[in-house]
Scaffold this motif. Structure first.
Motif, mmCIF file in Angstrom:
data_model
loop_
_atom_site.group_PDB
_atom_site.id
_atom_site.type_symbol
_atom_site.label_atom_id
_atom_site.label_comp_id
_atom_site.label_asym_id
_atom_site.label_seq_id
_atom_site.Cartn_x
_atom_site.Cartn_y
_atom_site.Cartn_z
ATOM 1 N N PRO A 93 50.200 -17.073 6.270
ATOM 2 C CA PRO A 93 50.582 -16.528 4.962
ATOM 3 C C PRO A 93 49.620 -15.432 4.505
ATOM 4 C CG PRO A 93 49.716 -18.764 4.758
ATOM 5 C CD PRO A 93 49.827 -18.489 6.214
ATOM 6 N N GLU A 133 49.427 -5.676 11.671
ATOM 7 C CA GLU A 133 50.781 -5.476 11.145
ATOM 8 C C GLU A 133 51.366 -4.123 11.527
ATOM 9 O OE1 GLU A 133 51.803 -7.340 7.765
ATOM 10 O OE2 GLU A 133 49.908 -8.390 7.427
ATOM 11 N N HIS A 144 53.826 -10.667 10.060
ATOM 12 C CA HIS A 144 54.570 -11.591 9.206
ATOM 13 C C HIS A 144 55.975 -11.783 9.735
ATOM 14 C CE1 HIS A 144 51.903 -10.607 5.659
ATOM 15 N NE2 HIS A 144 52.034 -11.919 5.582
ATOM 16 N N TYR A 179 33.283 -12.941 1.400
ATOM 17 C CA TYR A 179 33.198 -11.683 0.643
ATOM 18 C C TYR A 179 32.385 -11.943 -0.611
ATOM 19 C CZ TYR A 179 36.880 -9.724 3.620
ATOM 20 O OH TYR A 179 37.595 -9.266 4.673
ATOM 21 N N GLY A 206 46.861 -13.577 2.757
ATOM 22 C CA GLY A 206 45.565 -14.039 2.284
ATOM 23 C C GLY A 206 44.936 -15.086 3.168
ATOM 24 N N SER A 207 45.581 -15.386 4.296
ATOM 25 C CA SER A 207 45.040 -16.445 5.155
ATOM 26 C C SER A 207 43.864 -15.959 6.006
ATOM 27 C CB SER A 207 46.147 -16.995 6.057
ATOM 28 O OG SER A 207 46.725 -15.941 6.813
ATOM 29 N N GLY A 208 43.650 -14.648 6.085
ATOM 30 C CA GLY A 208 42.473 -14.132 6.792
ATOM 31 C C GLY A 208 42.783 -13.371 8.060
ATOM 32 N N LYS A 209 44.048 -12.974 8.267
ATOM 33 C CA LYS A 209 44.433 -12.274 9.505
ATOM 34 C C LYS A 209 43.682 -10.948 9.659
ATOM 35 C CE LYS A 209 48.805 -12.074 8.247
ATOM 36 N NZ LYS A 209 48.791 -12.784 6.949
ATOM 37 N N THR A 210 43.755 -10.113 8.605
ATOM 38 C CA THR A 210 43.100 -8.804 8.668
ATOM 39 C C THR A 210 41.595 -8.974 8.845
ATOM 40 O OG1 THR A 210 44.818 -7.800 7.326
ATOM 41 C CG2 THR A 210 42.713 -6.659 7.386
ATOM 42 N N THR A 211 41.027 -9.925 8.104
ATOM 43 C CA THR A 211 39.598 -10.168 8.212
ATOM 44 C C THR A 211 39.216 -10.506 9.650
ATOM 45 O OG1 THR A 211 39.651 -11.000 5.945
ATOM 46 C CG2 THR A 211 37.686 -11.484 7.231
ATOM 47 N N ALA A 255 36.848 -16.011 3.360
ATOM 48 C CA ALA A 255 38.084 -15.586 4.015
ATOM 49 C C ALA A 255 38.248 -16.238 5.378
ATOM 50 C CB ALA A 255 38.119 -14.063 4.141
ATOM 51 N N GLU A 267 37.134 -1.373 4.986
ATOM 52 C CA GLU A 267 37.736 -1.204 3.672
ATOM 53 C C GLU A 267 38.808 -0.132 3.715
ATOM 54 O OE1 GLU A 267 37.517 -2.879 0.824
ATOM 55 O OE2 GLU A 267 36.416 -4.218 2.168
ATOM 56 N N THR A 315 32.801 -9.667 -4.851
ATOM 57 C CA THR A 315 33.454 -10.041 -6.108
ATOM 58 C C THR A 315 32.596 -11.032 -6.895
ATOM 59 O OG1 THR A 315 34.667 -11.541 -4.681
ATOM 60 C CG2 THR A 315 35.854 -9.627 -5.490
ATOM 61 N N ARG A 349 42.206 -1.044 5.186
ATOM 62 C CA ARG A 349 42.981 -2.080 4.502
ATOM 63 C C ARG A 349 44.117 -1.466 3.722
ATOM 64 N NH1 ARG A 349 41.849 -7.293 3.721
ATOM 65 N NH2 ARG A 349 39.939 -7.967 4.761
ATOM 66 N N VAL A 405 34.465 -15.057 -2.006
ATOM 67 C CA VAL A 405 35.696 -15.506 -1.364
ATOM 68 C C VAL A 405 35.389 -15.824 0.091
ATOM 69 C CG1 VAL A 405 38.054 -14.896 -0.750
ATOM 70 C CG2 VAL A 405 37.057 -14.010 -2.868
#
Ligand SMILES: Nc1ncnc2c1ncn2[C@@H]1O[C@H](COP(=O)(O)OP(=O)(O)OP(=O)(O)O)[C@@H](O)[C@H]1O
Ligand SMILES: [Mg+2]
Lengths: 227, 404
Positions: free
Chosen positions: A41, A169, A202, A13, A43-48, A22, B399, A16, B402, A20
């Motif tokens: 956990p 999720e 999760h 990413y 922020g580990s990149g699942k959604t990405t 990901a 985006e 920013t 999310r 980052v």
């Protein structure tokens, strides 16, 4: 032969101040009929990863093949069509069009595919029955519980006869009874109709029912367990 | 179904949609109503000027209008009469002989235009006989009668049946004067007209001047204003020795005022249209941005850009197409109503009087104008909806779906 083939995918990413990273070189192959959970956990990149597999986001590097088609370099409009015809989506929330009834929400996807009205209605009714919402076909999303809404979303995801269903999720907002109910339906669809599910979670109860669990950590696959 | 979703979407935030619909309707209503006031005002001003003496067409000796000298009169009235009676567009006409002169009472004297008329034929043309507020418009038996305006009567401090002295220069440049009795006082919508024009019997004037019957001026009235230009052309060809002028040739300032008002009106309409466009853009943008997630979801599951665009476009159009007709129908009803009963502006009527409008305005609007406004509104709505619709396409699917 794999349905989804992820090869050395990176995602950085750059929006920013500090870039980052990901996903850092993910390799993954998912076959037809699998029931796969992606865990890890926050922020580990699942959604990405799910977004990239679903053609919602593009990898910075690496390639993605879905049903032997390389979709890494498809344009926006081609990607939209690809998603419509190949992938079913269930999101954590905001899945449904609030002004339409459950049935119309399921029909909507088939309308986009150009189905005729009779066939649309028939399939929508059938799918809603399969997810146990026969009585609620004419209810608007606001009149349904969170669990019921997610079941409509599953029915909607299946309506287009997708090659697989992606769910980020899907149970995060549900209580345990609704979570179990939704999972029962997903497992049933997977076993009876060979529907391929890839979902992130999760929730240990959800992880327990998956047949394959891929654990991500810091953008990399840490473990990949077939049960 | 996309139209159906669009239609349902506009009722998700009822209050906001109703406010937007109302402001579109009010904007259109106000615009059309302003236009109808201006059109009514102008029509009345021009109509009043035409009826009280301008006529649709005037015919003179070509030299007469240079210095308004009564010695230039129309000699061949026989062929004039024949030409006039042969044109079906002509409703009526009357002959005047005009002198410039002075009217004096014991308290003062004022320069006026003296218009010699034939009371019988004059009634078929100008409308002064309908504007008498006291006395009568010439009685047949008495000599040396004069009909003056209310404002002049006030300035002269004369009343009905008082005698006043009329002095003028005849066709041979002699100064002539005679005593006339005020038999009628008129009041038109224009106080400057009432102040400066007096009507006398043509025969009395000719007798005083010692001339035979002379005609300085022919005032022609038509049945239909739209025939003015063709009739003027026909008359000019048939009467090459005479000067034929239409009302706007004689009184170009009436036309200029028309143009001025329509410029002011265009600016006003432009402001309304701009306000409307910004209202639409602002509201629809808000509607799009607060549905970011939902639009992202729709794009994610496979709704293509063309369909998303057309959904938002439809939402905007529906709102405009509800507001537009309400405004137009509302305006039509109000304009019709006040076209019949008029709007009484007598509280500020003094100013309007001096403009020659009268204190009651009858609203009026060409049906053409309704059509124009409808087209303008639809176009504005279309253009204004493009930006919010495009903005909806900029939603980034990844985006938007999310959670954080
Ligand atoms: N648009 C973005 N811009 C910058 N960084 C981002 C963006 N989206 C995600 N990230 C970062 O990328 C990393 C992976 O995020 P991702 O959302 O994929 O994690 P996740 O495993 O789904 O987490 P969670 O369990 O909380 O949903 C995180 O460090 C996150 O902060
Ligand atoms: Mg996530």
């Amino acid at each position: 032969m794999s349905l989804i083939q992820v090869t050395n995918v990176h995602r950085v990413y750059n929006e920013t101040d500090i870039p980052v990273s990901a996903l850092k070189g993910v390799n993954l192959s998912i076959k037809e009929g699998e029931f796969t959970a992606i865990v890890g956990p926050s922020g580990s990149g699942k959604t990405t990863l799910l977004n990239i597999i679903g053609g919602l986001d593009s990898a910075t590097d690496g390639s993605l093949e879905v049903a032997e088609k390389n979709i890494t370099h498809l344009g926006t409009n081609e990607l939209i069509d690809f998603r419509l015809n190949n992938i079913g989506f269930v999101f954590q929330a905001y899945n449904l069009i609030p002004v339409l009834t459950a049935k119309e929400n399921v029909e909507f996807i088939m309308l986009l595919q150009g189905w005729e009205k009779n066939k649309r209605e028939q399939r929508a009714m059938q799918l809603l029955e399969e997810v146990g919402l026969k009585e609620k076909v004419n209810s608007k999303p606001a009149q349904l519980s969170g669990g019921q809404q997610q079941r409509v979303a599953v029915a909607r995801a299946l309506a287009s006869h997708p090659k697989f269903v992606l769910a980020d999720e899907p149970t995060a907002n549900l209580d345990s009874a609704s979570t179990n109910n939704l999972l029962d339906i997903m497992v049933e669809l997977n076993q009876r109709e060979q529907i391929t599910f890839v979902f992130s979670t999760h929730d240990q109860r959800v992880i327990d029912r998956a047949r394959r669990v891929i654990t991500l950590e810091d953008g990399q696959i840490k473990s990949d367990i077939h049960k | 179904m996309i139209q159906k979703i669009a239609w349902k979407n506009i009722w998700r935030n009822k209050l906001r949609s109703i406010i937007l619909i109302t402001s579109i309707a009010l904007g259109i209503w106000a615009g059309l109503f302003m236009m109808s006031m201006t059109t009514g005002l102008n029509t009345q001003r021009i109509g009043n000027a035409i009826n009280s003496g301008l006529g649709h067409i005037q015919i003179h000796h070509p030299e007469y209008t240079k210095e308004y000298n009564p010695k230039y009169f129309i000699k061949d009235t026989a062929s004039l009469r024949q030409t006039l009676s042969q044109l079906p567009a002509i409703k009526s006409w009357s002959y005047h002989n005009n002198f410039t002169g002075m009217i004096a009472s014991p308290t003062g004297g004022y320069g006026v235009a003296l218009i010699g008329i034939n009371p019988l034929t004059e009634k078929n043309t100008t409308s002064i006989h309908t504007k008498i507020i006291s006395g009568t418009y010439f009685t047949s038996d008495k000599k040396n009668q004069i009909v003056i305006g209310e404002k002049l009567a006030r300035k002269l401090k004369v009343e009905l049946n008082n005698k006043i002295v009329v002095t003028f220069q005849d066709t041979a440049n002699n100064i002539i004067s005679g005593a006339f009795r005020v038999t009628g006082i008129y009041k038109t919508a224009s106080s400057s007209f009432d102040e400066s024009i007096a009507f006398l019997n043509k025969k009395d004037l000719e007798k005083l001047a010692g001339t035979s019957s002379i005609v300085n001026e022919v005032i022609v009235f038509l049945d239909d204003v739209t025939d003015v230009a063709p009739t003027k052309n026909k008359l000019s060809t048939s009467l090459p020795m005479l000067q034929v002028r239409s009302w706007d040739d004689v009184s170009p300032e009436l036309g200029y005022a028309n143009e001025l008002m329509s410029i002011a009106l265009s600016v006003f309409i432009l402001i309304i249209i701009l306000a409307m466009a910004f209202g639409i853009i602002n509201t629809m943008l808000m509607a799009v941005l607060e549905r970011k997630r939902e639009l992202g979801m729709l794009i994610s599951v496979g709704m293509n850009k063309r369909k998303v665009f057309s959904m938002i476009l439809n939402e905007t159009l529906y709102i405009s197409l509800i507001g537009g007709p309400i405004g137009i129908i509302g305006a039509w009803a109000t304009i019709n109503h006040f076209g019949k009963v008029g709007i009484n502006l007598s509280s500020m009527g003094k100013g309007l009087d001096s403009l020659g409008i009268g204190s009651i305005i009858y609203t009026k609007l060409d049906s053409q104008m309704y059509l124009t406004i409808t087209i303008v509104v639809v176009l504005t709505a279309l253009l204004a909806s493009i930006y919010p619709s495009l903005r909806a396409l900029r939603m980034n699917a990844a985006e938007a779906v999310r959670q954080n």
